[in-house]
Design a protein around this motif. Structure first.
Motif, PDB file in Angstrom:
ATOM      1  N   ALA A  15       5.517 -13.277  27.140  1.00 56.54           N
ATOM      2  CA  ALA A  15       5.563 -12.927  28.566  1.00 56.54           C
ATOM      3  C   ALA A  15       4.935 -11.564  28.816  1.00 56.54           C
ATOM      4  CB  ALA A  15       7.012 -12.945  29.063  1.00 56.54           C
ATOM      5  N   VAL A  16       5.192 -10.639  27.913  1.00 56.04           N
ATOM      6  CA  VAL A  16       4.625  -9.299  28.071  1.00 56.04           C
ATOM      7  C   VAL A  16       3.102  -9.347  27.907  1.00 56.04           C
ATOM      8  CG1 VAL A  16       4.511  -7.022  26.981  1.00 56.04           C
ATOM      9  CG2 VAL A  16       6.732  -8.081  27.446  1.00 56.04           C
ATOM     10  N   ALA A  17       2.626 -10.111  26.924  1.00 53.51           N
ATOM     11  CA  ALA A  17       1.175 -10.223  26.724  1.00 53.51           C
ATOM     12  C   ALA A  17       0.513 -10.876  27.935  1.00 53.51           C
ATOM     13  CB  ALA A  17       0.882 -11.010  25.448  1.00 53.51           C
ATOM     14  N   ALA A  18       1.162 -11.868  28.522  1.00 53.60           N
ATOM     15  CA  ALA A  18       0.598 -12.531  29.708  1.00 53.60           C
ATOM     16  C   ALA A  18       0.532 -11.562  30.885  1.00 53.60           C
ATOM     17  CB  ALA A  18       1.455 -13.748  30.071  1.00 53.60           C
ATOM     18  N   ASP A  29      -2.453  -8.821  22.211  1.00 48.62           N
ATOM     19  CA  ASP A  29      -1.890 -10.155  22.407  1.00 48.62           C
ATOM     20  C   ASP A  29      -0.421 -10.134  21.973  1.00 48.62           C
ATOM     21  OD1 ASP A  29      -1.973 -10.065  19.651  1.00 48.62           O
ATOM     22  OD2 ASP A  29      -3.549 -11.563  19.445  1.00 48.62           O
ATOM     23  N   ALA A  30       0.224 -11.295  22.027  1.00 52.80           N
ATOM     24  CA  ALA A  30       1.663 -11.342  21.730  1.00 52.80           C
ATOM     25  C   ALA A  30       1.952 -10.845  20.316  1.00 52.80           C
ATOM     26  CB  ALA A  30       2.179 -12.761  21.918  1.00 52.80           C
ATOM     27  N   GLU A  31       1.086 -11.207  19.373  1.00 49.75           N
ATOM     28  CA  GLU A  31       1.302 -10.784  17.984  1.00 49.75           C
ATOM     29  C   GLU A  31       1.227  -9.251  17.867  1.00 49.75           C
ATOM     30  OE1 GLU A  31       2.476 -12.463  15.606  1.00 49.75           O
ATOM     31  OE2 GLU A  31       2.363 -10.780  14.233  1.00 49.75           O
ATOM     32  N   PHE A  33       2.065  -7.118  20.168  1.00 50.86           N
ATOM     33  CA  PHE A  33       3.337  -6.569  20.675  1.00 50.86           C
ATOM     34  C   PHE A  33       4.444  -6.740  19.637  1.00 50.86           C
ATOM     35  CE2 PHE A  33       1.256  -6.856  24.854  1.00 50.86           C
ATOM     36  CZ  PHE A  33       1.601  -5.611  25.361  1.00 50.86           C
ATOM     37  N   ARG A  34       4.444  -7.879  18.943  1.00 47.30           N
ATOM     38  CA  ARG A  34       5.479  -8.080  17.910  1.00 47.30           C
ATOM     39  C   ARG A  34       5.309  -7.066  16.775  1.00 47.30           C
ATOM     40  NH1 ARG A  34       5.437 -13.693  19.615  1.00 47.30           N
ATOM     41  NH2 ARG A  34       3.503 -14.071  18.505  1.00 47.30           N
ATOM     42  N   ARG A  35       4.057  -6.793  16.413  1.00 39.57           N
ATOM     43  CA  ARG A  35       3.816  -5.787  15.356  1.00 39.57           C
ATOM     44  C   ARG A  35       4.287  -4.414  15.832  1.00 39.57           C
ATOM     45  NH1 ARG A  35      -1.172  -8.378  14.501  1.00 39.57           N
ATOM     46  NH2 ARG A  35      -2.249  -6.808  15.745  1.00 39.57           N
ATOM     47  N   GLU A  36       4.016  -4.142  17.091  1.00 38.85           N
ATOM     48  CA  GLU A  36       4.396  -2.832  17.652  1.00 38.85           C
ATOM     49  C   GLU A  36       5.904  -2.612  17.565  1.00 38.85           C
ATOM     50  OE1 GLU A  36       2.672   0.607  19.463  1.00 38.85           O
ATOM     51  OE2 GLU A  36       1.813  -1.131  18.460  1.00 38.85           O
ATOM     52  N   LEU A  37       6.656  -3.704  17.772  1.00 34.04           N
ATOM     53  CA  LEU A  37       8.122  -3.605  17.731  1.00 34.04           C
ATOM     54  C   LEU A  37       8.626  -3.138  16.370  1.00 34.04           C
ATOM     55  CD1 LEU A  37       9.099  -6.845  19.666  1.00 34.04           C
ATOM     56  CD2 LEU A  37       9.721  -4.501  20.326  1.00 34.04           C
ATOM     57  N   LEU A  38       7.815  -3.313  15.335  1.00 36.22           N
ATOM     58  CA  LEU A  38       8.243  -2.946  13.985  1.00 36.22           C
ATOM     59  C   LEU A  38       7.949  -1.481  13.651  1.00 36.22           C
ATOM     60  CD1 LEU A  38       6.934  -6.142  12.121  1.00 36.22           C
ATOM     61  CD2 LEU A  38       9.249  -5.680  12.957  1.00 36.22           C
ATOM     62  N   LEU A  39       7.190  -0.803  14.502  1.00 31.40           N
ATOM     63  CA  LEU A  39       6.810   0.584  14.213  1.00 31.40           C
ATOM     64  C   LEU A  39       7.957   1.524  14.570  1.00 31.40           C
ATOM     65  CD1 LEU A  39       3.181   0.615  15.709  1.00 31.40           C
ATOM     66  CD2 LEU A  39       3.866   0.309  13.316  1.00 31.40           C
ATOM     67  N   PRO A  40       8.343   2.385  13.642  1.00 33.29           N
ATOM     68  CA  PRO A  40       9.494   3.266  13.921  1.00 33.29           C
ATOM     69  C   PRO A  40       9.239   4.256  15.056  1.00 33.29           C
ATOM     70  CG  PRO A  40       8.496   3.771  11.779  1.00 33.29           C
ATOM     71  CD  PRO A  40       7.837   2.525  12.276  1.00 33.29           C
TER      72      PRO A  40
END
Ligand SMILES: CC(C)(COP(=O)(O)OP(=O)(O)OC[C@H]1O[C@@H](n2cnc3c(N)ncnc32)[C@H](O)[C@@H]1OP(=O)(O)O)[C@@H](O)C(=O)NCCC(=O)NCCS
Length: 148
Positions: A15-18, A29-31, A33-40
């Motif tokens: 939804a955020v990527a859209a 893209d969505a991936e 954003f998911r990678r970003e979530l893992l960055l401290p």
């Protein structure tokens, strides 16, 4: 419609990527954003309650040494000018103060009048211009808000 502000979760990524792509900010893209979530050092926030995109708005910022860097802030087109960006900016400022950051910095397209007006309303000042910073050749303004 409720507009709860909360940390982004992996299940928000599509939804955020859209929403990001609709705003012409399709760098991630969505991936991504998911990678970003893992960055401290990354902080991602969403505001719930969007009609078109399941989220109404989001922002991403990094905490690097003694600075906060705002990477992106997007509000769904049909919900703009109702204070959602203010809510995200306030959340970022709270975070900046909680880590005793010296300043918040960002780059913005030189022609992005809405975003520049938002940042000026928050006391950001233009430090400089990065020529042809974006892939399409548009300049970026480098803006900074020094925290007292
Ligand atoms: C920039 C953006 C995030 C603003 O979101 P918003 O929710 O509409 O902003 P708010 O309603 O919280 O506005 C806060 C203040 O910013 C300023 N502002 C925001 N949009 C403005 C506009 N179109 N014209 C003039 N001032 C504006 C005003 O000072 C406003 O306060 P006011 O409504 O009391 O006058 C939104 O336009 C957007 O998503 N744009 C596309 C994505 C983008 O360009 N992001 C920035 C990337 S660097």
């Amino acid at each position: 419609m409720s507009h709860a502000l909360r940390p982004m979760r992996a299940e928000d990524a599509e939804a955020v990527a859209a929403l990001s792509a609709d705003a012409g900010a399709a760098r991630w893209d969505a991936e991504a954003f998911r990678r970003e979530l893992l960055l401290p050092h990354a902080r991602l926030r969403v505001i719930e309650g969007g009609a078109s995109f399941a989220v109404a708005a989001f922002a991403v910022w990094w905490h690097v040494v003694d600075e906060i860097h705002l990477l992106n802030i997007v509000v769904a087109a049909d919900l703009r000018r109702s204070g959602l960006a203010r809510a995200l900016m306030d959340s970022m400022l709270d975070d900046a103060r909680s880590v005793a950051a010296r300043a918040i910095e960002l780059e913005v397209r030189a022609g992005n009048a809405s975003a520049i007006a938002l940042y000026v309303a928050y006391g950001f000042e233009t430090l400089g211009r990065r020529k042809r910073y974006y892939a399409d050749g548009e300049d970026a303004l480098l803006m900074e808000h020094v925290l007292k």
